[in-house]
Write a protein that holds these residues in place. Structure first.
Motif, short mmCIF file in Angstrom:
data_model
loop_
_atom_site.label_atom_id
_atom_site.label_comp_id
_atom_site.label_asym_id
_atom_site.label_seq_id
_atom_site.Cartn_x
_atom_site.Cartn_y
_atom_site.Cartn_z
N ILE A 166 33.31 48.09 100.05
CA ILE A 166 34.70 47.66 99.96
C ILE A 166 34.74 46.40 99.11
O ILE A 166 34.22 45.34 99.52
CB ILE A 166 35.28 47.38 101.36
CG1 ILE A 166 35.25 48.65 102.20
CG2 ILE A 166 36.71 46.85 101.24
CD1 ILE A 166 35.58 48.43 103.67
N GLY A 167 35.31 46.51 97.92
CA GLY A 167 35.42 45.35 97.05
C GLY A 167 36.49 44.40 97.55
O GLY A 167 37.56 44.82 97.99
N LEU A 168 36.20 43.08 97.47
CA LEU A 168 37.13 42.05 97.92
C LEU A 168 37.68 41.30 96.72
O LEU A 168 36.92 40.70 95.95
CB LEU A 168 36.42 41.06 98.86
CG LEU A 168 35.64 41.65 100.03
CD1 LEU A 168 34.95 40.54 100.82
CD2 LEU A 168 36.55 42.46 100.93
N TYR A 169 38.99 41.31 96.55
CA TYR A 169 39.64 40.69 95.40
C TYR A 169 40.64 39.65 95.88
O TYR A 169 41.46 39.91 96.77
CB TYR A 169 40.36 41.76 94.57
CG TYR A 169 39.40 42.78 93.98
CD1 TYR A 169 38.93 42.65 92.68
CD2 TYR A 169 38.97 43.87 94.74
CE1 TYR A 169 38.05 43.58 92.14
CE2 TYR A 169 38.08 44.80 94.21
CZ TYR A 169 37.63 44.64 92.91
OH TYR A 169 36.75 45.56 92.38
N ASP A 170 40.56 38.46 95.30
CA ASP A 170 41.39 37.32 95.71
C ASP A 170 42.68 37.30 94.88
O ASP A 170 42.66 36.99 93.69
CB ASP A 170 40.60 36.03 95.51
CG ASP A 170 41.30 34.81 96.10
OD1 ASP A 170 42.52 34.91 96.38
OD2 ASP A 170 40.65 33.77 96.26
N ALA A 171 43.79 37.62 95.52
CA ALA A 171 45.06 37.67 94.81
C ALA A 171 45.50 36.30 94.30
O ALA A 171 46.25 36.21 93.34
CB ALA A 171 46.14 38.26 95.72
N ARG A 172 45.03 35.23 94.93
CA ARG A 172 45.42 33.88 94.49
C ARG A 172 44.64 33.45 93.25
O ARG A 172 44.99 32.45 92.62
CB ARG A 172 45.16 32.88 95.62
CG ARG A 172 46.03 33.12 96.85
CD ARG A 172 45.75 32.08 97.92
NE ARG A 172 46.48 32.35 99.14
CZ ARG A 172 46.37 31.62 100.26
NH1 ARG A 172 45.54 30.58 100.28
NH2 ARG A 172 47.06 31.93 101.33
#
Length: 362
Positions: free
Chosen positions: A142-148
């Motif tokens: 599960i890739g984790l992407y920081d929207a900020r």
């Protein structure tokens, strides 16, 4: 996502003057009187790909181009962002600003990974989670992407299975749910399924804070060729899942089930006629929380089936050739098809496998 993004009036307001000014009078009128707005990926007649917003009648409101074919989509209730994920084994995801205030952001999968076509936002919009294939190690992640941080990829969690397809998150954001289809693939072999004789389908519940495994449900040996593919959550947090069977055609395995944290999987005892109607293949599943219904579609069987969530009883089965996406709608479910039909409208596109509800009740 389980909850509507924004209601129709807020969607029109958020879209902004520039967006609305670009619409034809006919489309603008359709949007203004719509009680719901949807989105879906498509292929145009010229072979190009894109994402379209659509009214509750199936009328296309706007189109955004994509670099290649997309599959599933996710939306964020808090930030009015939507994401289209590339179809396996694609390596792009495109973030769209539904409020019209920012240019699209293209995300690229890192080396050694590709997308499985699905993902979800944390309820607060801070994180984007994407189902990905670590193909050389034959494991789902599960890739984790920081929207900020402009959706920078900051790490990954183990998905605790292979062939990780659909991905969802609990309403409180504490738990991720991964549908591990159990099918091994590698981009060197395109979309070929490499392990049909030794599949490992499962459903995993994962702590969204640190990626720790909460519980994992492995399908029994008798159902090892039943790929767990798509999921949705009802109002009580119960997880509904839909499957695609890779075994003999004359088998009639269970195709739809449900479970909650701490409980075993429970398959619905669908009538044999319904299982055969679906062609042993459910392409999409959706829960209508307000009406207490579950809907499934099958492009293989050319059918759309509605189930009463409380009893598990089939209440409607409709013939729908090339049935593709399904999502909750004010009157039940919105259904699309590969031949360009969505709800009441025939469009000059081929709709892809899934529909995302952006606004409205359901």
């Amino acid at each position: 996502m389980a909850n509507p993004l924004i209601d129709r009036r807020r969607f029109v307001q958020a879209a902004g003057i520039a967006f609305l000014a670009g619409l034809s009078p006919r489309v603008l009128h359709a949007l203004e009187r719509a009680d719901a707005v949807f989105a879906s990926a498509f292929r145009a007649k010229d072979g190009s790909y894109g994402v379209a917003t659509v009214t509750e009648r199936g009328e296309i409101v706007s189109r955004s181009p994509l670099p290649a074919r997309a599959h599933g989509m996710a939306a964020c209730p808090a930030t009015a962002k939507a994401v289209a994920f590339a179809r396996r084994p694609g390596t792009f995801a495109m973030v769209l600003d539904l409020a019209g205030g920012a240019d699209p952001v293209v995300i690229a999968a890192p080396d050694g990974r590709h997308y499985f076509g699905h993902g979800c936002f944390s309820p607060d919009g801070r994180w984007l989670y994407a189902s990905e294939n670590d193909f050389d190690a034959n494991r789902g992640v599960i890739g984790l992407y920081d929207a900020r941080e402009n959706f920078a990829r900051i790490g990954e969690y183990e998905a605790f299975g292979i062939g990780t397809h659909d991905l969802s998150v609990s309403d409180d954001g504490a738990m991720l749910i991964a549908a591990n289809g159990g099918i091994e693939t590698h981009p060197d072999f395109g979309r070929t399924k490499l392990n049909l004789d030794r599949m490992e389908p499962s459903l995993a519940l994962i702590d969204a804070r640190d990626g720790a495994l909460i519980e994992r449900h492995i399908l029994p040996e008798t159902l090892r060729q039943l790929s767990t593919r798509h999921i949705d959550l009802d109002a009580a947090g119960q997880i509904w899942f839909a499957c695609q069977y890779e075994g003999p055609r004359n088998d009639t395995p269970p195709l739809v089930g449900r479970f909650s944290k701490g409980e075993p999987l429970a398959f619905l005892d669908l009538p044999e006629e319904t299982v055969r109607t679906l062609g042993n293949y459910v392409g999409a599943i959706a829960v209508n929380r307000r009406l207490g219904l579950v809907g499934v579609t099958s492009p293989v069987g050319g059918a759309a089936v509605t189930i009463d969530a409380a009893s598990g009883r089939v209440i409607e089965s409709r013939n729908r050739p090339d049935a593709a996406g399904i999502t909750a709608a004010p009157e039940g479910f919105a259904v699309s098809s590969y031949d360009g039909r969505m709800l009441e409208t025939q469009s000059d596109v081929a709709w892809d496998q899934h529909i995302l509800r952006l606004s409205g009740h359901g």
